[in-house]
Design an enzyme around this catalytic site. Structure first.
Site, mmCIF file in Angstrom:
data_model
loop_
_atom_site.group_PDB
_atom_site.id
_atom_site.type_symbol
_atom_site.label_atom_id
_atom_site.label_comp_id
_atom_site.label_asym_id
_atom_site.label_seq_id
_atom_site.Cartn_x
_atom_site.Cartn_y
_atom_site.Cartn_z
ATOM 1 N N ARG A 1 1.261 21.094 -0.293
ATOM 2 C CA ARG A 1 1.447 22.083 -1.417
ATOM 3 C C ARG A 1 2.314 22.673 -2.398
ATOM 4 N NH1 ARG A 1 4.210 26.105 3.380
ATOM 5 N NH2 ARG A 1 5.942 24.861 3.932
ATOM 6 N N ASN B 1 4.852 31.773 -1.633
ATOM 7 C CA ASN B 1 5.579 31.381 -0.363
ATOM 8 C C ASN B 1 6.675 30.246 -0.672
ATOM 9 O OD1 ASN B 1 5.462 31.439 3.144
ATOM 10 N ND2 ASN B 1 5.957 29.155 2.017
ATOM 11 N N GLU B 2 7.987 31.161 -0.570
ATOM 12 C CA GLU B 2 9.277 30.338 -0.653
ATOM 13 C C GLU B 2 9.247 28.823 -1.788
ATOM 14 O OE1 GLU B 2 9.624 27.743 2.709
ATOM 15 O OE2 GLU B 2 10.591 29.554 4.258
ATOM 16 N N GLU C 1 9.685 35.234 8.131
ATOM 17 C CA GLU C 1 9.882 34.231 9.269
ATOM 18 C C GLU C 1 10.833 33.677 10.373
ATOM 19 O OE1 GLU C 1 7.593 30.684 7.525
ATOM 20 O OE2 GLU C 1 6.815 32.237 6.158
ATOM 21 N N GLU D 1 1.146 20.809 10.087
ATOM 22 C CA GLU D 1 2.501 21.540 10.792
ATOM 23 C C GLU D 1 1.567 21.566 12.138
ATOM 24 O OE1 GLU D 1 3.501 25.201 9.200
ATOM 25 O OE2 GLU D 1 5.106 24.405 8.126
HETATM 26 C C1 GAL Z 1 7.855 28.329 6.319
HETATM 27 C C2 GAL Z 1 6.627 28.206 5.293
HETATM 28 C C3 GAL Z 1 5.991 28.050 6.023
HETATM 29 C C4 GAL Z 1 5.669 26.872 7.418
HETATM 30 C C5 GAL Z 1 7.304 27.376 8.156
HETATM 31 C C6 GAL Z 1 7.261 26.554 9.518
HETATM 32 O O1 GAL Z 1 9.636 27.224 5.462
HETATM 33 O O2 GAL Z 1 7.070 29.289 4.725
HETATM 34 O O3 GAL Z 1 4.869 28.423 5.686
HETATM 35 O O4 GAL Z 1 5.665 25.763 6.590
HETATM 36 O O5 GAL Z 1 8.274 26.963 6.928
HETATM 37 O O6 GAL Z 1 7.084 24.972 8.718
#
Ligand code: GAL
Length: 716
Positions: free
Chosen positions: A122, A160-161, A321, A370
């Site tokens: 990604r 996203n981030e 998150e 993940e």
């Molecule tokens: C964040 C990300 C998520 C997922 C999570 C856990 O940084 O936005 O998509 O990857 O970490 O790794």
């Protein structure tokens, strides 16, 4: 849900929604549709009011170029909606699909060695690429049009981030965009040559088209002006990339809120256009991950630090998150929150300004990079302790949300933060010195342990609610901030300046006046006559640092040469002796300025190291060295105590954290036990614990990972 137009960015800004968002990121595309209804029912029973979806699903929304498919997400939104759950939709631009990277390979990021990213993970696309920006606008427009009148879609997350995996790119298109940025900024090439110091190492250019992207150590160091402008460019490009999306979303539906979820905070100027475009900021919180990555010592304190840094950008935020369980990607895994700790960590987020919490993630994935990143429900679809804890937390917050919303986090001590130029200026020329943030962490950590209300704040924000402000080595201090800090001091505030502050201008040129520059010498009553490096305790010396930078690889520390190890510089401050770290400054002091600390050995003996100047009702303290934990404590004991700073609780037991959220008519004291054993908290003010409905006063017992939210009696 009602949304108000956001107020200007400020650490004192509450969220502009009348709902406390409670929920989880959710990936309906990862599970069989037959599970969806039960998922929705379980969510509703747990108290979820909102889920976030779609951030990695571009391939589903647009399976072929120009052919859009919204069926899967429409059905998911509807099933959730029928259980009373709303959706935050995301623009899916962190994962452009394979057809896009095949048809337009020029959108791929290129690393410093010229290698394009490969497809298969990604954030592989380059947000500076005009071609990628056009596709980002296209998918955003299609989604915005499709969802504009769906009442269950209440807001949006952009991408996203952004910049978390990587923020830099060295693609040919990036180079062209950088040149355009410079042309726009400087107008004439001579202005750029002046700013970057073209007479140094013959780095002058005849034309903007000759300018390259700065590649570190290929073969030596580029000018700090060049590097600073590259990072300003990346930040401007990131803001422009997001702005495209925000413009489209706002035009489609003015009731939607729009935010971004921050990750690693790279190359984003949140107080610039990036933050101004948003309703609020989202901040992803993985305390155990960040603590181990940075080795800052203790995930509870690290979480508090990160939340306080983030709040400085724009005030109260949401956590899209929030860590719930064990987390891993192929290369690492995090520690696991123990029973009660997931709720405790979420309560810490609320205590420091979160007005929305979503536990990552509703269900764990069974495939992909993940697979062991746990969610609220387990892989076998059984809700266990994390479900129970999330449910307890959601119901607790739902019951007290009206007390929380509208309050902001109290700060008696501010640390200058949230300034892009100063963060970057350090990185362009670090010299092996701690960054402003690394230095400030000593003071933050001390305040955290003592229960002193401390956070970060930008000098352009409203300083009047602070008692003290610490400026950690901001080399690119701006003269235009002086009027506000002078007013802050004259009204009774204590300003603490530290070594090297105000020594460069906006081009990274060293100022020509005696430091501290930009008018700070006149304010503080000191002038620096000499500075030099000190070998910090435990340092591996200069050579490994140099080699590491030069070779881009970790080089194991070698023992310090005896000659450097012997050179310990000491000073007295109060009646104690301190060993200085990193840097010494020798100070010339005006007659109206008091000397609080004096160098006590070697050639500096007898010269001022720390000073204080009274100005109006307040004072300016100058610290001519870097903080150590011991010095941070001593500065707090002298300067902060004299400024009238007192801890929120008189006798805070170790392992217990405290903070306050307040509005004009109420004060909420948040107390969290970060340990797994129960603890007695003495010296409690009287009030009612909103979580239990019980009155408290003098002494309170908190179970392991226990939390309390005390509505203080009104006379406090
Ligand atoms: C964040 C990300 C998520 C997922 C999570 C856990 O940084 O936005 O998509 O990857 O970490 O790794």
């Amino acid at each position: 849900m009602q949304r108000k137009t956001p107020a200007p960015l400020s650490v004192w800004r509450p969220l502009n929604l009348d709902r406390f968002l409670l929920g989880a990121p959710h990936y309906p595309e990862h599970v069989d549709e037959s599970c969806w209804r039960r998922d929705a029912e379980r969510m509703a029973a747990a108290g979820v009011n909102t889920v976030r979806m779609g951030e990695f699903a571009w391939h589903i929304f647009e399976p072929h170029e120009g052919k859009f498919e919204f069926g899967l997400f429409d059905r998911a939104i509807e099933v959730l909606g029928s259980a009373g759950i709303d959706t935050i939709m995301c623009t899916p631009t962190a994962t452009p699909p394979r057809w896009l990277t095949i048809n337009y390979p020029e959108v791929l990021r290129v690393d410093v060695n010229g290698r394009p990213a490969s497809h298969g993970s990604r954030q592989h696309a380059d947000t500076t690429s005009p071609v990628f920006r056009a596709h980002s606008r296209r998918i955003t427009r299609a989604m915005a049009e499709h969802y504009r009148s769906n009442p269950r879609v209440i807001g949006w997350q952009t991408d996203n981030e952004l910049n978390t995996t990587v923020s830099e790119s060295f693609a040919p298109a990036t180079r062209l965009e950088f040149q355009k940025f410079l042309q726009h900024k400087y107008g004439a090439i001579d202005a750029l040559n002046f700013a970057w110091g073209g007479h140094f190492w013959a780095t002058a250019y005849d034309d903007f088209s000759q300018v390259d992207l700065p590649r570190p150590l290929m073969p030596s160091y580029p000018s700090p002006g060049h590097v600073q402008d590259y990072h300003r460019f990346l930040a401007a490009a990131t803001a422009a990339f997001q702005h495209d999306q925000v413009e489209i979303l706002r035009a489609a539906n003015q009731d939607w809120f729009v935010f971004h979820n921050l990750g690693q905070l790279a190359d984003i100027d949140f107080r610039g256009q990036f933050g101004q475009d948003l309703d609020f900021i989202g901040f992803d919180i993985y305390p155990m991950l960040y603590d181990e990555m940075r080795r800052t010592g203790g995930h509870a304190a690290t979480q508090a630090l990160h939340l306080d840094i983030c709040r400085a950008y724009s005030g109260n935020y949401i956590v899209p998150e929030q860590a719930s369980g064990f987390g891993s990607q192929p290369g690492f895994s995090t520690m696991t929150p123990e029973p009660g700790e997931m709720r405790r960590m979420a309560m810490t987020s609320v205590s420091r300004g979160a007005d929305g919490i979503m536990f990552f993630r509703w269900r764990p994935a069974h495939f992909g990079a993940e697979i062991y990143w746990m969610g609220i429900i387990d892989h076998d679809d059984v809700p266990r302790r994390r479900y129970d804890e999330a449910s307890r937390f959601f119901h607790e917050i739902a019951a007290i949300k009206d007390q929380i919303l509208g309050t902001v986090v109290r700060m008696d001590v501010g640390i200058a933060g949230a300034d892009f130029d100063n963060q970057e200026a350090h990185k362009t020329y670090p010299m092996g010195l701690p960054s402003p943030l690394e230095d400030a962490t000593f003071l933050h950590r001390h305040c955290y342990k003592q229960g002193i209300a401390c956070g970060f704040i930008h000098p352009e924000d409203d300083l009047s609610r602070l008692k003290a402000l610490y400026v950690p080595h901001w080399v690119m201090w701006k003269q235009e901030w002086n009027a506000a800090i002078e007013a802050f001091v004259r009204n009774g505030g204590t300003l603490i300046l530290s070594a090297l502050t105000g020594t460069r201008d906006e081009n990274n040129h060293i100022v020509r006046e005696q430091a501290p520059g930009h008018g700070l010498a006149a304010l503080s009553g000191v002038k620096v006559t000499e500075f030099g490096r000190l070998v910090p305790e435990g340092s591996a010396g200069l050579f490994p640092l140099f080699r590491q930078a030069a070779m881009g690889a970790y080089v194991p520390p070698a023992p310090l040469p005896a000659s450097s190890a012997e050179r310990k510089y000491q000073f007295t401050f109060g009646n104690r002796q301190f060993e200085a770290a990193h840097l010494y400054e020798l100070l010339e002091v005006e007659p109206d300025t008091e000397v609080l600390g004096t160098w006590s050995n070697r050639f500096c003996a007898g010269q001022p190291a720390i000073t204080s100047r009274q100005l109006g009702k307040g004072r300016i303290v100058y610290v001519g060295t870097y903080l150590t934990q011991q010095l941070a404590e001593a500065v707090a004991e002298t300067a902060l105590a004299r400024a009238g700073v007192v801890p929120l609780l008189a006798e805070l037991p170790a392992g217990v954290e405290v903070s306050m959220r307040e509005a004009e008519d109420r004060k909420l004291l948040f107390i969290q036990n970060t340990m797994d054993i129960s603890v007695v908290v003495p010296g409690m003010p009287s009030g009612m614990d909103l979580l239990t409905g019980q009155f408290v006063g003098s002494i309170m017992q908190l179970e392991g990972y226990g939390c309390a939210v005390i509505l203080l009696d009104p006379d406090r």
